[in-house]
Design a protein around this motif. Sequence first.
Motif, PDB file in Angstrom:
ATOM      1  N   THR A  29       0.709  -1.092  -0.042  1.00  0.00           N
ATOM      2  CA  THR A  29       0.003  -0.235   0.051  1.00  0.00           C
ATOM      3  C   THR A  29       0.860   1.178  -0.147  1.00  0.00           C
ATOM      4  O   THR A  29       0.784   2.162  -0.774  1.00  0.00           O
ATOM      5  N   SER A  33       0.978   3.987  -3.046  1.00  0.00           N
ATOM      6  CA  SER A  33       0.442   5.111  -2.545  1.00  0.00           C
ATOM      7  C   SER A  33       1.787   6.267  -2.956  1.00  0.00           C
ATOM      8  O   SER A  33       1.468   7.455  -3.571  1.00  0.00           O
ATOM      9  N   ASN A  36       1.988   6.627  -6.778  1.00  0.00           N
ATOM     10  CA  ASN A  36       0.833   7.526  -7.314  1.00  0.00           C
ATOM     11  C   ASN A  36       1.058   8.901  -7.002  1.00  0.00           C
ATOM     12  O   ASN A  36       0.709   9.724  -8.022  1.00  0.00           O
ATOM     13  N   GLN A  54      -5.435   1.424  -3.308  1.00  0.00           N
ATOM     14  CA  GLN A  54      -5.020   1.500  -1.951  1.00  0.00           C
ATOM     15  C   GLN A  54      -6.273   1.435  -1.127  1.00  0.00           C
ATOM     16  O   GLN A  54      -6.070   0.838  -0.031  1.00  0.00           O
TER      17      GLN A  54
END
Length: 200
Positions: A29, A33, A36, A54
């Motif tokens: 995750t 994250s 991104n 996510q």
Amino acid sequence: MTALLQLSRWIDAFTERVGRSVAWLVLITVVISAGNAIVRKAFNTSSNALLEIQWYLFAAIFLLGAGYTMLRQEHVRIDVILGRFSKRTQIKVDIFGIVCFLFPLVITVIAMVTPLVIKAFETHEMSSNAGGLVRWPVFALVPAGFALLGLQGVSELIKRFAFLQGLIEDPTEKKQAKSAEEELAEAILAAEAAKKGDAK
């Protein structure tokens, strides 16, 4: 009771494996994250699929890790009043809570959510966001997570009855004396010490 304690140990071992596996989702995750965010800032673009994955992973961590949290005795407990009573009384209150609250909650949630999961699977329900993901896998996490929580509840119930019979030690003692942060710090220090040893 011996057979039940064996079942409890099997459930605990299973829950431990699930919890340790789910812990890796935290790293995944964080990587998604961070990636991104970097892409969004560097190239002024983003992906709804990456944003939604996510949320899906967070849901997986929270739901699939609930049983592991119970195993580790890390759920929030309010012992302001209960802490004044004897350990046997506390265990009896735990038994009441598991039987009268945990199990009914688990059964109710699974019964209510499962039809929604089946419907989402059959209709191939998709996110309303452009480029979003299919919905049924994240819906399925709810009954799966509560099933794991209920399974661990069975183990905790067995252990509490066994404690009242004097067969095992206090099952409400936390399974690890050190926090996750302390364990991580020790692992880092051990790795640094190993590197220094190799350098010599």
